[in-house]
Design an enzyme around this catalytic site. Structure first.
Site, PDB file in Angstrom:
ATOM      1  N   PRO A  53       0.775  -1.248   0.000  1.00 27.59           N
ATOM      2  CA  PRO A  53       0.000   0.000   0.000  1.00 27.59           C
ATOM      3  C   PRO A  53       0.809   1.303   0.000  1.00 27.59           C
ATOM      4  O   PRO A  53       0.743   2.099   0.943  1.00 27.59           O
ATOM      5  CB  PRO A  53      -0.841  -0.142   1.271  1.00 27.59           C
ATOM      6  N   CYS A  54       1.508   1.546  -1.092  1.00 33.09           N
ATOM      7  CA  CYS A  54       2.282   2.788  -1.191  1.00 33.09           C
ATOM      8  C   CYS A  54       1.368   4.015  -1.237  1.00 33.09           C
ATOM      9  O   CYS A  54       1.814   5.128  -0.965  1.00 33.09           O
ATOM     10  CB  CYS A  54       3.225   2.746  -2.388  1.00 33.09           C
TER      11      CYS A  54
END
Length: 160
Positions: A127-128
């Site tokens: 989850p950047c």
């Protein structure tokens, strides 16, 4: 021995995603600007890719907060540390490049963390999009800021 890769397009609320993997793991999940599905998921694709599609369905429906699909990280040791640290940011929450730099014991490597974040090839699952500026503002995102904003809002609404 050469790996056989399979690719399919996934129709999501944030546009068509292109997903590549082997029967053992996902290698890439990227945003595209495609207007229609070009590579549909079918019986010729391994179970791993069908599972990835199912987990994405659950994520977009607000039923899944963490992914359990195996994935393969290809990068430097530092990049892998950063990407693994991203998975520790809770669903519906955000962190900063500095938070990740501290988490990987490289407090002064904030820019290197930003660079590694930008090279993440497994969007959403890693989850950047949960990384924002230390001032609380949205920062660059390979998929476009509108997608980042949508993903964060989606998670924050479903986290309650």
């Amino acid at each position: 021995m050469k790996k056989t890769f399979y690719t399919f397009d996934y129709d999501s609320p944030v546009g068509i995603l292109e997903i590549s993997g082997t029967p053992e793991a996902i290698y890439e999940l990227n945003f595209t600007e495609k207007k229609q599905l070009e590579n549909k998921l079918d019986e010729t694709h391994p179970a791993m890719l069908h599972e990835c599609s199912s987990q994405l369905d659950e994520y977009f429906q607000g039923k899944r907060r963490n992914f359990s699909i195996p994935y393969n990280l290809e990068g430097t040791d530092f990049q892998k540390k950063v990407w693994n640290a991203l998975t520790e940011i809770p669903y519906g929450k955000t962190g900063s490049y500095r938070d990740i730099a501290i988490a990987v014991n490289s407090e002064k490597a904030v820019r290197a963390v930003g660079s590694a974040n930008g090279k993440n090839k497994i969007s959403i699952i890693i989850p950047c999009h949960r990384i924002i500026g230390s001032n609380g503002k949205l920062t660059g995102y390979g998929g476009g800021l509108w997608r980042k904003e949508w993903l964060l809002k989606h998670e924050q609404e479903k986290a309650v």
